[in-house]
Motif scaffolding. Structure first.
Motif, mmCIF file in Angstrom:
data_model
loop_
_atom_site.group_PDB
_atom_site.id
_atom_site.type_symbol
_atom_site.label_atom_id
_atom_site.label_comp_id
_atom_site.label_asym_id
_atom_site.label_seq_id
_atom_site.Cartn_x
_atom_site.Cartn_y
_atom_site.Cartn_z
ATOM 1 N N VAL A 172 46.669 -31.315 -37.369
ATOM 2 C CA VAL A 172 46.765 -32.424 -36.405
ATOM 3 C C VAL A 172 48.213 -32.612 -35.952
ATOM 4 C CG1 VAL A 172 46.304 -34.851 -36.002
ATOM 5 C CG2 VAL A 172 44.791 -33.554 -37.486
ATOM 6 N N GLY A 173 49.124 -32.699 -36.939
ATOM 7 C CA GLY A 173 50.531 -32.910 -36.606
ATOM 8 C C GLY A 173 51.077 -31.769 -35.764
ATOM 9 N N GLY A 174 50.755 -30.548 -36.175
ATOM 10 C CA GLY A 174 51.203 -29.385 -35.404
ATOM 11 C C GLY A 174 50.631 -29.421 -34.002
ATOM 12 N N GLY A 175 49.374 -29.846 -33.894
ATOM 13 C CA GLY A 175 48.737 -29.944 -32.584
ATOM 14 C C GLY A 175 49.434 -30.972 -31.701
ATOM 15 N N TYR A 203 55.383 -32.718 -27.885
ATOM 16 C CA TYR A 203 56.814 -32.471 -28.096
ATOM 17 C C TYR A 203 57.120 -30.977 -28.138
ATOM 18 C CZ TYR A 203 56.355 -37.305 -29.682
ATOM 19 O OH TYR A 203 56.054 -38.624 -29.771
ATOM 20 N N PRO A 204 56.626 -30.208 -27.161
ATOM 21 C CA PRO A 204 56.821 -28.757 -27.264
ATOM 22 C C PRO A 204 58.292 -28.379 -27.168
ATOM 23 C CG PRO A 204 55.943 -29.334 -25.123
ATOM 24 C CD PRO A 204 55.942 -30.583 -25.930
ATOM 25 N N GLU A 205 59.084 -29.235 -26.479
ATOM 26 C CA GLU A 205 60.484 -28.859 -26.266
ATOM 27 C C GLU A 205 61.286 -28.916 -27.561
ATOM 28 O OE1 GLU A 205 59.076 -31.560 -25.156
ATOM 29 O OE2 GLU A 205 60.298 -33.303 -25.694
ATOM 30 N N ARG A 206 60.804 -29.698 -28.526
ATOM 31 C CA ARG A 206 61.579 -29.848 -29.764
ATOM 32 C C ARG A 206 61.300 -28.723 -30.741
ATOM 33 N NH1 ARG A 206 61.045 -36.273 -31.160
ATOM 34 N NH2 ARG A 206 61.295 -37.011 -29.028
ATOM 35 N N LEU A 207 60.225 -27.997 -30.537
ATOM 36 C CA LEU A 207 59.888 -26.933 -31.476
ATOM 37 C C LEU A 207 61.011 -25.907 -31.540
ATOM 38 C CD1 LEU A 207 56.095 -26.549 -30.695
ATOM 39 C CD2 LEU A 207 57.149 -27.424 -32.780
ATOM 40 N N PRO A 208 61.271 -25.257 -32.635
ATOM 41 C CA PRO A 208 60.457 -25.284 -33.851
ATOM 42 C C PRO A 208 60.725 -26.482 -34.776
ATOM 43 C CG PRO A 208 62.277 -23.803 -34.136
ATOM 44 C CD PRO A 208 62.394 -24.342 -32.760
ATOM 45 N N GLY A 260 54.583 -32.596 -37.065
ATOM 46 C CA GLY A 260 54.091 -31.476 -37.856
ATOM 47 C C GLY A 260 54.785 -31.334 -39.195
ATOM 48 N N THR A 261 55.242 -32.442 -39.728
ATOM 49 C CA THR A 261 55.851 -32.437 -41.049
ATOM 50 C C THR A 261 55.430 -33.724 -41.742
ATOM 51 O OG1 THR A 261 57.933 -32.447 -42.227
ATOM 52 C CG2 THR A 261 57.926 -33.441 -40.056
ATOM 53 N N GLY A 262 55.632 -33.771 -43.041
ATOM 54 C CA GLY A 262 55.170 -34.960 -43.767
ATOM 55 C C GLY A 262 55.737 -36.236 -43.180
#
Lengths: 557, 275
Positions: A374-377, A383-388, A393-395
């Motif tokens: 869910v978080g990764g999704g 927030y695709p620009e902040r990846l990686p 997508g983290t605790g």
């Protein structure tokens, strides 16, 4: 005639005995925690040990934290007579400038004389642990030195509050102003990343990208400039605040040493060997207040646990807010709408068994499903620009709360089902006979009557959830959170942030630090606090339930 | 001897009130060949009966004879029980209530029901009475106030509770609670009232009040009352129907049933030889 014990008596004694055993165990545990936890904040006297014997003659100054028998075989190898039952003391000697270890064991037979010098002083510091010794002098500036011990102590006490307050102010401003600037800086950085992402995806043309980017870069340079200015200003303030120095006459391993300690870096200074009763009380109160309201210091071993209290309470409330509606709706369907076939029975058994699954399994599910899936999704979508670098997508506190609500939802379901089953049929029929539909009956009559039972479920769920640690460790709890999950920046509640938790705090200070022996008191205190918070939350819920019960009392039929 | 005692009440009432012939004979409910099964067990056999408007009909019979079950078919309360099967016709105001086009909710609004054990909701007295109107979407406080007062007056409860409207209904006495349930049923303005042993859990004084109320309500409503208490049937009803083992044995004017029943079983039950 045969006179024997009446038949039933054995069972009365047996059942009563087991109950008594349970009561004794529970009260024993609570008593231990309360006694150990409450005693931790008392001002401990400072003892001066004159060591003799084989060891080099040495004088040690420190607070005794515990005392135990030396095991027989150890005593033999050390050359003591085991029959005399020798003891050893765990002494906190502090003074990290002089000793490698905060604590050291002192063997009883080596001690020649123990004294309690009235003028021995303990200084709790922001960093580097405690310092023990005697006041030597107070250096206010390059040329202003107060040499007399008594005068130096008097003046120190007068200026200490102010200087300490000044340093706290500097710290607060650092947090507020620099924090704000840093926040803006970070927002700009993210905007640049977003622009780059959009450019790479062809959503904006390079011309507008360039103009916007130049603007942002200029703004960032501005921010950086003011950040540096602020920092410099605060640094010089800090230098001034740290100028007055208390010179401490400490007992090192090779005689006396003079140690300079900036007055502003001292949290608390006290002479436990000559404290009046009111001073002792005031000391105790200030320690408790610090514990409840401050951030932790010294790798969590000192200072307060406020962020952990906040994290625990917020996590429990979030969890309850999710678990209760979820469980109530599920129970409503199970009890009111199904017709009780084999399928329903299987679901019910599954729900009950869910409550027995080890919590770490829930933790792993939470990590895999909530955090990564869910978080990764969410990250990929919003927030695709902040990846990686992950955002959700983290605790974080949201995922930890959701994981715990999965763990506690069966409790709510079972309690709600029981509450629904206990509502007399007459009430439902009365409502239906007035032309209410099934849903209207549930909403207007059944649910209100079931609220006390639902509250019971919520209370049980809260108690269960507040005490869980294992699943949290992999879904968002940290040892030290730099940011709270609530602050003044929109949207105020930052559910993606990691958080601190009292249960994990206990584990951390009890098992994850170098000075485990020394932290035992802190472990008890924190445990006491955690139990107190759970008790408080439960009491609040129980009071609400009592009021609801009064309101929705159903006749006994 | 016992029967004579019971009938004194009937005689008084008959002589003081209108005689049966003057009461309208408009049929309100017509039941034709009604059979009902709980799973494989048949509970009602071939029941046919006509019930008249603005009359009080009493159903009597020993426990388990099906009188309550039959009563509950009249507002389809049996729908709530699993595995109930019904064959036959129940026609109210010319429409079969078991046809697919019938809206159960509006049927129940038209056919109110009072239960053996009073079942006020765990709400205030006011909210209990206003419940049905709130379901209908009425929010205007003045309209609700008016309906609540009128219904409580009709149920002869207004004077006792007018200062306690905001208290929990469960703080009332047993008899008051039952009259509150009647008021609650009246508040949705039904035409028919079904009463399932409404006073069996009450003391004699409260029972007398309820009976008085039932006779009062007859002027506007069609009332069907199930009772264990034969004196009660004799005292309040115009028509009495005797049920036994799921069958309607005999139905007729109360006076006639209690003085010269046609069937032997009826006579035996009334004279207390079984039941």
């Amino acid at each position: 005639m045969k006179h024997s014990v009446p038949r039933g008596d054995t069972y009365v004694w047996m059942t009563g005995g087991f109950l008594a055993l349970c009561v004794i165990m529970i009260t024993g545990m609570l008593l231990l925690i309360v006694v150990q936890g409450i005693g931790y904040f008392r001002p401990r006297p400072i003892d001066q040990f004159a060591l003799q014997g084989d060891a080099e003659a040495e004088t040690i100054l420190g607070q005794v934290y515990s005392r135990e028998d030396i095991p027989g075989d150890v005593a033999m190898t050390l050359g003591y007579d085991p029959a005399a039952r020798p003891v050893r003391y765990l002494v906190r000697v502090g003074n990290r400038e002089l000793f490698a270890q905060d604590f050291r064991w002192v063997n009883g037979p080596d001690v020649g004389m123990v004294t309690r010098p009235a003028n021995a002083v303990c200084l709790e510091r922001v960093e580097y642990g405690n310092a023990y010794g005697f006041v030597h002098s107070l250096r206010l500036g390059a040329n202003r030195v107060i040499d007399s011990e008594i005068d130096a102590w008097d003046v120190f006490q007068k200026i200490h509050e102010t200087l300490r307050g000044l340093l706290e102010q500097i710290k607060a401003r650092e947090k507020d102003e620099l924090g704000e600037l840093n926040y803006q800086f970070e927002q700009h950085r993210l905007e640049v990343k977003a622009l780059e992402y959009r450019l790479a995806n062809g959503r904006i043309d390079s011309a507008s990208y360039e103009t916007r980017k130049t603007e942002i870069v200029a703004a960032m340079a501005n921010l950086e400039q003011s950040l540096r200015l602020h920092q410099a200003a605060l640094d010089s303030m800090r230098r001034i605040a740290r100028e007055p120095v208390l010179v401490l006459r400490a007992l090192g391993s090779s005689g006396e040493d003079l140690v300079d300690i900036p007055v502003a870096s001292i949290v608390r200074a006290y002479k436990p060997n000559s404290m009046t009763a009111t001073a002792t009380l005031r000391f105790y109160a200030s320690k408790v207040w610090e514990f409840l309201s401050d951030d932790p210091r010294e790798a969590n071993a000192e200072g307060g646990v406020f962020p952990a209290i906040f994290g625990t309470v917020m996590m429990v409330l979030l969890m309850t807010m999710v678990a209760v509606p979820f469980g109530v709706l599920a129970a409503l369907y199970l009890r009111e709408y199904t017709s009780g076939g084999a399928m329903v029975r299987i679901v019910r058994i599954a729900v009950n068994n869910l409550a027995g699954v080890p919590s770490i399994v829930f933790g792993m599910f939470g990590l895999g499903f909530f955090v990564y899936f869910v978080g990764g999704g969410i990250d990929a979508l919003l927030y695709p620009e902040r990846l990686p670098a992950p955002t959700y997508g983290t605790g974080g506190i949201l995922w930890a709360s959701l994981t715990l609500s999965l763990l506690t939802v069966p409790v709510v379901i079972v309690a709600t089902e029981e509450a629904l089953a206990a509502i007399p049929r007459g009430i439902r029929e009365g409502s239906l006979a007035l032309g209410a539909t099934k849903w209207e009956t549930i909403r207007r009559v059944v649910l209100p009557s079931a609220t006390p039972g639902i509250m019971t479920g919520a209370i049980l769920a809260m108690a269960r959830g507040a005490g869980e640690v294992a699943p949290l460790m992999i879904t968002g709890v940290v040892k030290l959170a730099t940011e709270m999950p609530f602050d003044s920046h929109f949207p105020f509640f930052h559910l993606d942030r990691k958080f601190m938790h009292l249960g994990f705090h206990i584990y951390d200070i009890g098992f994850q630090t170098s000075n485990v022996e020394a932290n035992i008191g802190m472990v008890y205190t924190t445990t006491l606090l955690l139990i107190g918070i759970i008790l408080f939350l439960n009491m609040a819920a129980i009071m609400v339930r009592a009021r609801l019960r009064e309101r929705y009392r159903t006749a006994g039929f | 001897m016992k029967t004579q005692d019971m009938l004194t009440g009937v005689d008084e009432r008959l002589s003081s009130a209108t005689s049966l012939e003057q009461v309208s004979e408009e049929t309100k409910i017509r039941v034709e060949a009604l059979n009902l099964w709980y799973g494989d067990v048949q509970a009602l056999f071939d029941i046919s009966i006509n019930l008249h408007a603005r009359r009080i009909s009493a159903f009597i019979g020993p426990s388990g004879c099906g009188k309550s079950t039959f009563l509950r078919t009249l507002n389809r309360m049996n729908d709530l029980i699993d595995n109930v099967r019904i064959r036959g016709k129940v026609v109210i105001d010319g429409a079969d209530i078991y046809s697919d086009s019938v809206d159960v909710v509006s049927l129940r609004r038209n056919v109110g029901m009072i239960f053996q054990k009073s079942n006020p909701f765990p709400k205030t007295v006011y909210e209990n009475v206003a419940y049905g109107q709130r379901l209908l979407g009425v929010r205007d406080r003045r309209v609700l106030d008016e309906i609540v007062e009128r219904s409580l007056r009709q149920a002869a409860l207004w004077d006792e509770v007018k200062d306690r409207l905001e208290e929990p209904a469960l703080s009332l006495s047993g008899g008051q609670m039952q009259r509150l349930c009647i008021a609650r049923a009246l508040a949705v303005e039904p035409e028919i009232l079904l009463m399932d042993e409404p006073s069996s859990a009450l003391d004699p004084i409260a029972t007398a009040k309820i009976e008085e109320l039932i006779v009062e309500l007859k002027q506007k409503y069609t009332i069907i009352i199930v009772t264990h208490n034969m004196q009660q049937a004799a005292r309040v009803s115009d028509v009495t129907a005797f049920f036994y083992l799921g069958r309607l044995i005999e139905v007729g004017e109360t006076r006639k049933i209690f003085t010269s029943p046609e069937k032997k079983q009826t006579e035996e039950y009334i004279t207390g030889r079984f039941g």
